[in-house]
Design an enzyme around this catalytic site. Sequence first.
Site, PDB file in Angstrom:
ATOM      1  N   LYS A 289       0.579  -1.371  -0.218  1.00 54.62           N
ATOM      2  CA  LYS A 289       0.046   0.079   0.145  1.00 54.62           C
ATOM      3  C   LYS A 289       1.302   1.176  -0.220  1.00 54.62           C
ATOM      4  O   LYS A 289       2.418   0.803   0.680  1.00 54.62           O
ATOM      5  CB  LYS A 289      -0.889  -0.247   1.366  1.00 54.62           C
ATOM      6  CG  LYS A 289      -2.112  -0.691   1.565  1.00 54.62           C
ATOM      7  CD  LYS A 289      -2.803  -0.790   2.343  1.00 54.62           C
ATOM      8  CE  LYS A 289      -3.945  -1.381   2.841  1.00 54.62           C
ATOM      9  NZ  LYS A 289      -5.043  -1.678   1.830  1.00 54.62           N
ATOM     10  N   ARG A 363      -9.974 -12.050   1.938  1.00 54.66           N
ATOM     11  CA  ARG A 363     -11.048 -11.827   1.743  1.00 54.66           C
ATOM     12  C   ARG A 363     -10.129 -13.849   1.892  1.00 54.66           C
ATOM     13  O   ARG A 363     -10.535 -14.862   1.635  1.00 54.66           O
ATOM     14  CB  ARG A 363     -11.516 -12.445   0.266  1.00 54.66           C
ATOM     15  CG  ARG A 363     -10.164 -12.509  -0.398  1.00 54.66           C
ATOM     16  CD  ARG A 363     -10.522 -11.416  -2.205  1.00 54.66           C
ATOM     17  NE  ARG A 363     -10.652  -9.869  -1.939  1.00 54.66           N
ATOM     18  CZ  ARG A 363     -11.089  -8.993  -2.783  1.00 54.66           C
ATOM     19  NH1 ARG A 363     -11.387  -9.586  -3.792  1.00 54.66           N
ATOM     20  NH2 ARG A 363     -11.183  -7.825  -2.573  1.00 54.66           N
TER      21      ARG A 363
HETATM   22  N1  BES Z   1      -8.140  -3.663   4.518  1.00 54.26           N
HETATM   23  C1  BES Z   1      -8.120  -3.607   2.955  1.00 54.26           C
HETATM   24  C2  BES Z   1      -9.682  -2.658   2.232  1.00 54.26           C
HETATM   25  C3  BES Z   1      -9.996  -1.274   3.528  1.00 54.26           C
HETATM   26  C4  BES Z   1      -8.483  -0.137   3.139  1.00 54.26           C
HETATM   27  C5  BES Z   1     -10.206  -1.037   4.179  1.00 54.26           C
HETATM   28  C6  BES Z   1      -9.273   1.040   3.419  1.00 54.26           C
HETATM   29  C7  BES Z   1     -10.621   0.466   5.212  1.00 54.26           C
HETATM   30  C8  BES Z   1      -9.173   1.045   4.477  1.00 54.26           C
HETATM   31  C9  BES Z   1      -7.478  -4.941   2.018  1.00 54.26           C
HETATM   32  O1  BES Z   1      -7.778  -5.901   2.596  1.00 54.26           O
HETATM   33  C10 BES Z   1      -7.713  -3.763   0.935  1.00 54.26           C
HETATM   34  O2  BES Z   1      -6.619  -3.628   0.834  1.00 54.26           O
HETATM   35  N2  BES Z   1      -8.387  -4.128  -0.082  1.00 54.26           N
HETATM   36  C11 BES Z   1      -7.851  -3.989  -1.551  1.00 54.26           C
HETATM   37  C12 BES Z   1      -8.059  -4.998  -2.217  1.00 54.26           C
HETATM   38  C13 BES Z   1      -8.054  -5.119  -3.570  1.00 54.26           C
HETATM   39  C14 BES Z   1      -6.698  -5.370  -3.839  1.00 54.26           C
HETATM   40  C15 BES Z   1      -9.113  -5.904  -5.036  1.00 54.26           C
HETATM   41  C16 BES Z   1      -8.605  -2.524  -1.577  1.00 54.26           C
HETATM   42  O3  BES Z   1     -10.088  -1.989  -1.540  1.00 54.26           O
HETATM   43  O4  BES Z   1      -7.756  -1.638  -2.316  1.00 54.26           O
HETATM   44 MN    MN Z   2      -5.149  -5.517   2.214  1.00 54.44          MN
END
Ligand code: BES
Ligand code: MN
Length: 508
Positions: A289, A363
Amino acid sequence: MSVQFTYGVRGTEQAANDAVIRFVSKKELIQGGTAVPIVQPQIDEALRGLNAKGLFKAEPEQTEIIATLGLYPAAYIVFVGLEQDGGATSLRLAAAAAAKALKKLRAETVQVLLSESLLSCTANAKLGADRTAQALTEGLLLALHAREPLKREQNERFSLKEVAFVPQGTAITEGDAELWKQGIAKGKLFAEGVHLARDLTNLPGNDLTPERLAYHAEEMARELDLEIEVIDEWSAAEQRMGGLLGVGQGSINPPRMIVIHYKGDPSTEEAWGLIGKGITFDTGGISLKRAEGMQEMISDMGGAAAVLGAMRVIGELKPAINVIAVIPTAENMPSDRAIKPGDVLRMMSGHTVEVVNTDAEGRLVLADGLTTAITRGATRLVDVATLTGAVSVALGSQATGAVTNNDQLFKQVQSASERSGERIWQLPSYPEYKKQIRSDAADLKNSGGREAGTITGGLFIGHFAEGLPWVHLDIGGTAWLESSRGWEPKGATGVMVRTLIELIIDQE
Ligand code: BES
Ligand code: MN
Ligand code: ZN
């Protein structure tokens, strides 16, 4: 530490109150000069004066603090605007607004006046005395609980000590006292569940590793005499939990699968499976990230916290129902051992998954979580997860997103959410969306790309429900707030704790 709540007149002790709370509706303010005072003629006049100047309009959540200067047996009156006939959510909001005023006043012993208009207005009458009491208690307690910073010099924390609900006039019958007691008790218990969830979620990642989360779950289970299994990485390997192990393998802090069993009705095979995402910190892994805002990812176990908070209340209330709580917990880190884009994992269910983005880790652990719940006997599944950032693009922080394979189960979840005041919005789950997560290398891939990200994320998890009724709750936009609102503080909200409890105890 715990607040004492009572219902009924307290007689001579009245004078000891630091503050009195009086909920007022617009209608009451405008009526003016009627036979029944709001609190006391001179104070009422002052309040109506403020109203005439447009300063206090009894808008929802609006408060006005008036010093009584000897005109009333309490140092201050806190007037709080209340939407007439607004139901439980309005009561919870009004109580939360009152709580914030109490904190400002540092008022520890408090009376809450229950006016005839509050109690007799139709919505509240329909709500019943117990739900009115519960909503007010929840509002007061939830609004006063916020993150405690870890400082060298600890500030003294304000804590409310005594709250007496006191009926005004004669609207109350004797039978109400019992209902008020029950409602207060429920409100206190529910708030404790939420507080637990918030406290866990606010813990920094270096203090809350998967092992530590399992420790907290064990502590709770021991206190409440619940059966718990904590599956370590070796046992997880034996059970072929490829999703959990895959996500966890990049970190020095090994993953855990936590399973809590509550058997309240041995006469049935039916059991709720509650599965909570427990990523104690989400860096994104190799699909790292960006730095900005990454600290918020301490809240990536908000789903796990919601399930634990709900289990705490279930363990106390002991309803006649069976629940299997499952928390797959891991730390998502990049390292030489971490999973990489292109890797294929074999999940506990036997399905294979092509990892195209290591940041879609929730997931992966939840898939094994669902399989674990099913192998332990769950017959209906609800998962709670900070699964996507996309859910806040769609709904902001105003609602939790839902994806389901069963409209009937969803309706139950929705009506629970109406009782708790935690909004849920269902997203479509048309079969076409599933094409986005087809893979050339495996049964599924773990990301369907940007489009409909919350739906495809949900449907990925649903693939592991084995056809059982299932609802997925994406709290990616609601588990953590940038600023406080209503009964929710800045930081962790503990969202879905009360909805899960309402859902489960309603089924008794
Ligand atoms: N934990 C995150 C989602 C999230 C991001 C929750 C910011 C709350 C605030 C999750 O694991 C994630 O990174 N999801 C990705 C999915 C994508 C890579 C398909 C996302 O939302 O960008
Ligand atoms: Mn994630
Ligand atoms: Zn995550």
